[in-house]
Motif scaffolding. Sequence first.
Motif, short mmCIF file in Angstrom:
data_model
loop_
_atom_site.label_atom_id
_atom_site.label_comp_id
_atom_site.label_asym_id
_atom_site.label_seq_id
_atom_site.Cartn_x
_atom_site.Cartn_y
_atom_site.Cartn_z
N GLU A 35 -2.81 -13.89 -5.08
CA GLU A 35 -2.85 -13.50 -3.67
C GLU A 35 -2.13 -12.17 -3.43
N THR A 36 -1.19 -11.81 -4.29
CA THR A 36 -0.53 -10.51 -4.18
C THR A 36 -1.54 -9.40 -4.42
N GLY A 37 -2.42 -9.59 -5.38
CA GLY A 37 -3.44 -8.59 -5.67
C GLY A 37 -4.39 -8.41 -4.51
N LYS A 38 -4.78 -9.50 -3.89
CA LYS A 38 -5.68 -9.43 -2.74
C LYS A 38 -5.06 -8.64 -1.60
N GLY A 39 -3.79 -8.94 -1.29
CA GLY A 39 -3.12 -8.25 -0.20
C GLY A 39 -2.88 -6.78 -0.48
N LEU A 40 -2.52 -6.46 -1.72
CA LEU A 40 -2.26 -5.07 -2.09
C LEU A 40 -3.53 -4.23 -2.04
N GLN A 41 -4.64 -4.78 -2.51
CA GLN A 41 -5.91 -4.05 -2.48
C GLN A 41 -6.30 -3.72 -1.04
N GLN A 42 -6.13 -4.68 -0.15
CA GLN A 42 -6.44 -4.46 1.26
C GLN A 42 -5.52 -3.40 1.86
N HIS A 43 -4.23 -3.54 1.58
CA HIS A 43 -3.25 -2.61 2.14
C HIS A 43 -3.51 -1.18 1.66
N CYS A 44 -3.76 -1.01 0.38
CA CYS A 44 -3.97 0.33 -0.17
C CYS A 44 -5.18 0.99 0.48
N HIS A 45 -6.27 0.26 0.59
CA HIS A 45 -7.47 0.84 1.20
C HIS A 45 -7.21 1.22 2.66
N GLU A 46 -6.50 0.36 3.38
CA GLU A 46 -6.23 0.64 4.79
C GLU A 46 -5.32 1.87 4.95
N GLU A 47 -4.23 1.93 4.18
CA GLU A 47 -3.30 3.04 4.38
C GLU A 47 -3.92 4.38 3.98
N MET A 48 -4.75 4.40 2.94
CA MET A 48 -5.38 5.66 2.56
C MET A 48 -6.44 6.07 3.56
N SER A 49 -7.12 5.11 4.16
CA SER A 49 -8.10 5.43 5.21
C SER A 49 -7.39 6.03 6.43
N ILE A 50 -6.23 5.46 6.78
CA ILE A 50 -5.45 5.99 7.90
C ILE A 50 -4.93 7.39 7.57
N LEU A 51 -4.44 7.58 6.36
CA LEU A 51 -3.92 8.88 5.94
C LEU A 51 -4.98 9.96 6.10
N GLY A 52 -6.21 9.64 5.75
CA GLY A 52 -7.29 10.61 5.86
C GLY A 52 -7.57 11.04 7.28
#
Length: 210
Positions: free
Chosen positions: A181-198
């Motif tokens: 479940e840590t992997g699932k949460g991290l994958q979601q978080h990474c995609h979201e934060e990089m989308s926001i950064l852009g």
Amino acid sequence: MKPEEANQLLQPGYLPFEAGYQRLDNGILLVAARSSLLNVKGYMIDWWFSYVHTTEQYKQWHPQDHVFSDWIGERGTGRYIGGTHIAYERLGGETVHRLKINFLPPSELLDTGRFAAAGVSTAIHARLGEAGAPGWTAKMVHFVRDTPYGCEMRSRFWLGCFAENNLLNDYETRVRIYPDETGKGLQQHCHEEMSILGQFLPELYRAHHP
């Protein structure tokens, strides 16, 4: 792909596994995310990691998940390798993880001599651990290639790379410290934060480089 196989990212095109999480045969939890950033270039990504410091700046990156930010080491000079980011953040859930992220030369993970031929504009390499605890428990890289529209970031996290602590690098320990479940949460978080950064980075970069 294990950390010692990271040069596979230098191959043309894409790998069979570009997004999601999977358990490797040695117990390491591999997390992958791929983000397309419009009007963002690799040099802007590199600058961002040398810039972000305060909690206010960090919250702009992900207002919901990012909680606190500080920095240990040289700051404000355009250099971040060797420094350590202290980051309190959520990873797709309610738990706040207190992390230390120590930035390392990309050459310690990748063959940087092949970057130009592979179209690589920058790569952000770091090891991660729990803030206030000894040693390190994970590795990561943000691998960036410029594109006609901006750039693409291919992120990889290897959870369960224990060093300078008393954790064993065996299958059972890695699964216990980093459940799926840590992997699932991290994958979601990474995609979201990089989308926001852009969304805000091009304007922020221009404000600091008129």
